[in-house]
Scaffold this motif. Structure first.
Motif, PDB file in Angstrom:
ATOM      1  N   PRO A 127       0.827  -1.218   0.000  1.00 57.62           N
ATOM      2  CA  PRO A 127       0.000   0.000   0.000  1.00 57.62           C
ATOM      3  C   PRO A 127       0.863   1.272   0.000  1.00 57.62           C
ATOM      4  O   PRO A 127       0.518   2.255  -0.634  1.00 57.62           O
ATOM      5  N   ARG A 128       2.013   1.284   0.677  1.00 54.36           N
ATOM      6  CA  ARG A 128       2.878   2.456   0.697  1.00 54.36           C
ATOM      7  C   ARG A 128       3.314   2.818  -0.709  1.00 54.36           C
ATOM      8  O   ARG A 128       3.468   3.970  -1.047  1.00 54.36           O
ATOM      9  N   GLY A 129       3.516   1.752  -1.534  1.00 54.49           N
ATOM     10  CA  GLY A 129       4.027   1.963  -2.881  1.00 54.49           C
ATOM     11  C   GLY A 129       3.127   2.846  -3.710  1.00 54.49           C
ATOM     12  O   GLY A 129       3.547   3.405  -4.714  1.00 54.49           O
ATOM     13  N   ARG A 130       1.888   2.984  -3.287  1.00 54.59           N
ATOM     14  CA  ARG A 130       0.950   3.774  -4.090  1.00 54.59           C
ATOM     15  C   ARG A 130       1.114   5.283  -3.881  1.00 54.59           C
ATOM     16  O   ARG A 130       0.725   6.057  -4.721  1.00 54.59           O
ATOM     17  N   MET A 131       1.679   5.696  -2.768  1.00 50.60           N
ATOM     18  CA  MET A 131       1.859   7.132  -2.545  1.00 50.60           C
ATOM     19  C   MET A 131       3.186   7.616  -3.125  1.00 50.60           C
ATOM     20  O   MET A 131       4.236   7.050  -2.837  1.00 50.60           O
TER      21      MET A 131
ATOM     22  N   THR B 199       9.051  10.749 -13.141  1.00 53.66           N
ATOM     23  CA  THR B 199       7.798   9.991 -13.154  1.00 53.66           C
ATOM     24  C   THR B 199       7.111  10.080 -11.794  1.00 53.66           C
ATOM     25  O   THR B 199       5.907  10.350 -11.702  1.00 53.66           O
ATOM     26  N   ILE B 200       7.881   9.886 -10.737  1.00 52.80           N
ATOM     27  CA  ILE B 200       7.294   9.903  -9.388  1.00 52.80           C
ATOM     28  C   ILE B 200       6.845  11.321  -9.025  1.00 52.80           C
ATOM     29  O   ILE B 200       5.756  11.517  -8.476  1.00 52.80           O
ATOM     30  N   VAL B 201       7.673  12.315  -9.329  1.00 52.16           N
ATOM     31  CA  VAL B 201       7.326  13.702  -8.990  1.00 52.16           C
ATOM     32  C   VAL B 201       6.054  14.121  -9.741  1.00 52.16           C
ATOM     33  O   VAL B 201       5.135  14.699  -9.160  1.00 52.16           O
TER      34      VAL B 201
ATOM     35  N   LEU C  43       2.491  15.310  -8.148  1.00 47.78           N
ATOM     36  CA  LEU C  43       1.914  16.629  -8.452  1.00 47.78           C
ATOM     37  C   LEU C  43       0.486  16.476  -8.952  1.00 47.78           C
ATOM     38  O   LEU C  43      -0.413  17.215  -8.552  1.00 47.78           O
ATOM     39  N   GLU C  44       0.302  15.489  -9.824  1.00 48.69           N
ATOM     40  CA  GLU C  44      -1.028  15.234 -10.384  1.00 48.69           C
ATOM     41  C   GLU C  44      -2.042  14.935  -9.291  1.00 48.69           C
ATOM     42  O   GLU C  44      -3.191  15.379  -9.346  1.00 48.69           O
ATOM     43  N   ARG C  45      -1.610  14.187  -8.294  1.00 50.24           N
ATOM     44  CA  ARG C  45      -2.518  13.797  -7.204  1.00 50.24           C
ATOM     45  C   ARG C  45      -2.520  14.814  -6.062  1.00 50.24           C
ATOM     46  O   ARG C  45      -3.016  14.527  -4.975  1.00 50.24           O
ATOM     47  N   HIS C  46      -1.858  15.944  -6.270  1.00 47.10           N
ATOM     48  CA  HIS C  46      -1.782  16.998  -5.250  1.00 47.10           C
ATOM     49  C   HIS C  46      -1.138  16.526  -3.952  1.00 47.10           C
ATOM     50  O   HIS C  46      -1.374  17.098  -2.897  1.00 47.10           O
ATOM     51  N   GLU C  47      -0.327  15.490  -4.049  1.00 51.39           N
ATOM     52  CA  GLU C  47       0.498  15.121  -2.887  1.00 51.39           C
ATOM     53  C   GLU C  47       1.651  16.117  -2.755  1.00 51.39           C
ATOM     54  O   GLU C  47       2.124  16.376  -1.663  1.00 51.39           O
TER      55      GLU C  47
END
Lengths: 207, 207
Positions: free
Chosen positions: B87-91, B146-148, B152-156
């Motif tokens: 589950p952590r991998g998703r953030m 890719t990760i950044v 950004l897309e998910r507003h994290e």
């Protein structure tokens, strides 16, 4: 080491300086392993004998060139660490920003980043060169640490997860990393490097 | 290039691999300029003729060793860029942290940082080596970008003074800078490097 006709000392110094500059240029162009006394002599329009009069061997010449370059960098860092007498100079935040803006000009050689990478890789098995590397690290650390400590003392800066030493090492890493990127053909322009350093420092030292 | 008694292909591959490993070890120990076919042959217990059967020349051997090392690094980066199924991998934030924690292990060679510095300095006048350098930069940039972008897309994540590309280049600079510091004998331990990367990323990408 043949006897030389006497010449004014400043003339001898000028010759040594020219030889060292040509050696640094050759290090930049071809790497230290490919530097030859003959090529350096040709570049400065002297005989090999004259070059050997000042520098007994190729290794001696390389050591002196790296050492001279190191001294130049350290002098520059020393200069940068003096507080300016403009009002901005009194705030640690702006002294840090000024220092970052000056990073690009340190060393008085347009290819400082390449000489630095060559010095670090060549220091592998050479105590004298390793001393140069250690002195450069110490010089940069002292410059930034002094400003950071001052800003912390005056509560201009605040620390979070990283210690002052770790924040300073992060600045050094960014500078060294962009030096490597520059040599690799992937470096940012000087303005971008300054902006990135300032932004990172402002974020890591939010007061 | 003398004819060889036929051998199973996997045996030939194993020999080539051993020669390349010994070459990388020699690059770490002495720098590429000092690598000799004879020393490599001795290190793997083969004749110079056998080494030459697989690698026509010293330059060819060095090129293949750097190229093999580059491919290993890129494979590793590719592996790191796959989202984990925990589950952590998703953030994005934790994927970034995981990537930083894995930086130290990239390249499967304990002296990756030295090989990287040697590769960057040696690429000066060698198009093949410069291609390796370009590919490594592209691989690291793609991994972090890719990760950044996802975060950004998910507003994290949120951007401030720096663009996404500049934040990614800052991560690369810190990693490269600590590589240089490690070679210079001034590098942090892997845990400290990870902590510094995480803290810098968290500060530069505060959502």
């Amino acid at each position: 080491m043949s006897p030389r006709p006497s010449q004014p000392p400043e003339q001898a110094e000028a010759k040594k300086f020219a030889i060292i500059q040509a050696t640094l240029d050759a290090i930049v162009a071809k790497g230290p392993a490919a530097v030859r006394l003959g090529d350096v002599a040709k570049a400065v329009g002297m005989s090999i004998g004259t070059v050997q009069y000042y520098f007994a061997s190729r290794d001696e010449l390389l050591a002196q060139a790296f050492s001279f370059h190191t001294a130049t960098v350290l002098l520059h860092l020393e200069e940068m660490s003096k507080p300016g007498d403009d009002p901005r100079g009194r705030m640690a935040r702006y002294r840090l920003h000024d220092a970052f803006a000056a990073v690009h000009g340190v060393g008085m050689h347009e290819q400082r980043s390449r000489i630095w990478l060559e010095l670090v890789t060549a220091a592998r098995a050479d105590e004298g060169l390793q001393n140069c590397v250690d002195a450069v690290f110490a010089g940069w650390r002292k410059l930034f640490r002094t400003i950071v400590d001052e800003g912390l003392e005056r509560h201009e800066f605040g620390l979070f997860q990283l210690s002052a030493a770790e924040v300073v090492d992060t600045f050094l890493a960014i500078i060294d990393g962009f030096d490597l990127a520059t040599v690799a053909g992937h470096g940012p322009d000087p303005q971008t490097m300054t902006r990135i350093l300032i932004e990172t420092a402002d974020r890591l030292l939010e007061g």
